[in-house]
Design an enzyme around this catalytic site. Structure first.
Site, short mmCIF file in Angstrom:
data_model
loop_
_atom_site.label_atom_id
_atom_site.label_comp_id
_atom_site.label_asym_id
_atom_site.label_seq_id
_atom_site.Cartn_x
_atom_site.Cartn_y
_atom_site.Cartn_z
N CYS A 52 43.49 20.55 33.19
CA CYS A 52 44.19 20.45 34.47
C CYS A 52 45.66 20.86 34.35
CB CYS A 52 44.08 19.03 35.04
SG CYS A 52 44.71 17.75 33.92
N ASN A 53 46.21 20.82 33.15
CA ASN A 53 47.63 21.13 32.97
C ASN A 53 47.92 22.40 32.20
OD1 ASN A 53 48.94 18.97 34.36
ND2 ASN A 53 48.29 17.59 32.73
N ARG A 54 46.90 23.02 31.65
CA ARG A 54 47.16 24.25 30.89
C ARG A 54 45.91 25.12 30.75
NH1 ARG A 54 50.04 23.55 26.54
NH2 ARG A 54 50.75 21.45 27.04
N ALA B 231 44.40 0.42 47.78
CA ALA B 231 43.34 1.37 47.42
C ALA B 231 43.87 2.80 47.36
CB ALA B 231 42.19 1.27 48.43
N MET C 186 48.05 4.71 43.20
CA MET C 186 48.50 3.77 42.18
C MET C 186 47.48 2.65 41.98
SD MET C 186 51.18 4.82 40.75
CE MET C 186 51.68 3.36 39.86
#
Length: 448
Positions: free
Chosen positions: A50-52, A190, A193
Site C-alpha cells: 500500500c505504501n510502495r 465506530a 480510530m
C-alpha cells in the site's frame, strides 16, 4: 552485471499517485513474467504494497536496464516514462543493496521499524523465485536481506515499542493488567480510530470486545466485520460495571463518561481495576475520574508522551541497525566477487586433475604389473603433489576477489595457467534465456 532498484514510495509520491501504481496480488506473477521477457533484465523481483511499488533487477547495463524498468512501470499503469521518472528514485550497486536492506528491516517504512514489510518482502521474493525470475544473485541476496532483517528485529526489539496512538492505548492497558487475553474491552466510536483501537485490542489477544456507538447501525457493521459484539451508547453504564478496558474516540460535544457515572459503577465494581483511555479531541472522558480508587484514566497527552518516548527508542534501534548495513554490503560484494573466482579455481583444479589422470594412465601402460595397492599409493601421492602445488595459486585467486582490478588479474591468471573459466555473466544470460523459455512454455500450456 549490475543491481538496480527503482522505488515509488511515500517519500517520492503522494498517496494519490501510489494508489495508481500498485499491482493487484493476482497480477503480480504476470508482471514478473512480463518484465523478465525484457532482454536487458537478467533477474527481477517486484514488491508492491500500500505504501510502495519497487522493482529490483539484475541488469546487463545500468542505463538500458533502468530505462526498460521505467518503461515497464509506465506501460503497466498507463503513465509516460517521464512520469515514472518523476515519481520514483533509482538506486544502483551498493546503494541498491543498502536500499533493499533498509526496506526489509523497516528502516524505510512510514512507521519506523514495522515488521509487516519483512513478510511482504519475503512473499515478493518467494513469488519471483517460484515464477522463475530470480537467479544466483537474487536467490542469495534476498535470503541475506531477510535473514539480516530478522536478526535486526530480534536483537534490537525495534518493533516492540508503540508509535501509534491506538497501539499505545493497548500498551497502557498492558501496563496495568499485564496479559489482556482474559479481559473485556469496550470501544466507544465506530470510526477509523475506533476500528484501529479494535484491531490492536484483538491483536493483543482479547476476544471479548464490545463496540459502542451512538448510531447502532455503524456499530453493527464494524462488529460483524471483526466478529465482536456491539451495543448502543445507552448501554454504556451497565457495560462499565463489568468491563476492564474502555477506549473512546468519538469527539462528542459532551463527555461520554462522567465522574458521576464512574462513581456509581465503582461501588458495584468494588476493587476491580478499570482502565479508561481517551484518544478523542475534544475529550470524551471527564478529567479527574482517576481520583476514584482503581480507576486509571489516560488522555491523548499521556499517550503522546508514551509514543514520543517509544519513537526515541525506535530511532536508537534504527541507528544500530543502520550501522550494521555497511558490513552486510561488504559481505554481499565479497560473495559476488567470488562468483568470478570460483569458475577460475574450478577450471584450474579440473586441468590439474586431468594431468594427474593422464599421468596415472601412462603409469598403467608402462608398469602394467603394479598391484592394486601400489597403484592406489601412487595415485594418492600424485594427487597430494597436485593439491600442494595448487594451494598457493588458489589462495592468490581467492584474494583477487577483493581486488579492484580483479577481472583483469583473473584473466592474466587464466593465461598463465592456460585455462578458460566459465564467464559468470555469460552463464547468467544463458540461465535467464533458459528460464525465459520455460516461462513462455508454461504460459502457452496454461493458455491451451
Amino acid at each position: 552485471m549490475h543491481f538496480v532498484a527503482i522505488s515509488i514510495n511515500h517519500r517520492t509520491a503522494d498517496v494519490t499517485l501510489r494508489e495508481q501504481v500498485a499491482f493487484r496480488d493476482d497480477a503480480l506473477r504476470l508482471a514478473h513474467e512480463d518484465l523478465y521477457e525484457t532482454k536487458a533484465i537478467l533477474e527481477n523481483v517486484i514488491l508492491s504494497t500500500c505504501n510502495r511499488t519497487e522493482v529490483y533487477a539484475i541488469v546487463d547495463q545500468v542505463h538500458t536496464g533502468r530505462y526498460y524498468i521505467q518503461r515497464f512501470l509506465a506501460r503497466s499503469f498507463g503513465f509516460e516514462v517521464d512520469d515514472i521518472k518523476d515519481m520514483s528514485q533509482v538506486k544502483v550497486g551498493d546503494d541498491a543493496v543498502e536500499h533493499l536492506l533498509r526496506v526489509t528491516s523497516g528502516l524505510d517504512s512510514i512507521v519506523l521499524g514495522e515488521t509487516q514489510i519483512l513478510g511482504q518482502m519475503r512473499d515478493a521474493f518467494f513469488l519471483a523465485q517460484n515464477t522463475g525470475t530470480t537467479g544466483t544473485i537474487f536467490n542469495h541476496l534476498f535470503k541475506q536481506a531477510i535473514t539480516f532483517a530478522k536478526k535486526a528485529h530480534s536483537e534490537t526489539d525495534i518493533a516492540d515499542n508503540a508509535v501509534s496512538v491506538s497501539y499505545a492505548a493497548v500498551e497502557l492497558a498492558k501496563k496495568v493488567f499485564g496479559k489482556l487475553k482474559s479481559k473485556h474491552a469496550v470501544v466507544i466510536g465506530a470510526g477509523e480510530m475506533g476500528e484501529l483501537s479494535l484491531l490492536n485490542l484483538l491483536g493483543s489477544g482479547i476476544s471479548n470486545v464490545t463496540i459502542v456507538n451512538r448510531t447502532l447501525s455503524k456499530a453493527k457493521i464494524l462488529a460483524e466485520k471483526h466478529n465482536v459484539s456491539y451495543d448502543s451508547l445507552s448501554a454504556l453504564p451497565s457495560l462499565l460495571e463489568t468491563t476492564d478496558i474502555v477506549i473512546s474516540s468519538t469527539s462528542a460535544e459532551d463527555y461520554i463518561i462522567t465522574n458521576s457515572m464512574v462513581k456509581t459503577i465503582s461501588e458495584t465494581r468494588k476493587l476491580d481495576s478499570l482502565v479508561l483511555i481517551d484518544i478523542a479531541v475534544p475529550r470524551d472522558i471527564e478529567p479527574g475520574i482517576d481520583a476514584i480508587t482503581n480507576i486509571f484514566n489516560y488522555d491523548v497527552d499521556d499517550l503522546k508522551d508514551l509514543v514520543d518516548a517509544n519513537l526515541r527508542e525506535r530511532q536508537l534501534a534504527a541507528e544500530t541497525i543502520a550501522g550494521q548495513i555497511p558490513e552486510e554490503i561488504d559481505s554481499h560484494n565479497e560473495w559476488v566477487n567470488m562468483l568470478g573466482v570460483v569458475p577460475v579455481i574450478r577450471a584450474l583444479r579440473e586441468k590439474a586433475m586431468n594431468i594427474q589422470a593422464e599421468t596415472m594412465e601412462s603409469i598403467d601402460r608402462k608398469l602394467p604389473d603394479l598391484s592394486e595397492r601400489e597403484r592406489k599409493v601412487i595415485s594418492k601421492h600424485t594427487k597430494s603433489i597436485i593439491n600442494q602445488m595448487l594451494k598457493d595459486p588458489i589462495k592468490q585467486a581467492k584474494e583477487l576477489s577483493t581486488d579492484k582490478k580483479s577481472n583483469e588479474k583473473l584473466e592474466l591468471f587464466q593465461n598463465i595457467f592456460d585455462i578458460e573459466a566459465e564467464d559468470p555473466r555469460e552463464k547468467a544470460k544463458l540461465e535467464k534465456e533458459s528460464r525465459a523459455k520455460e516461462i513462455l512454455a508454461h504460459r502457452i500450456f496454461s493458455f491451451e
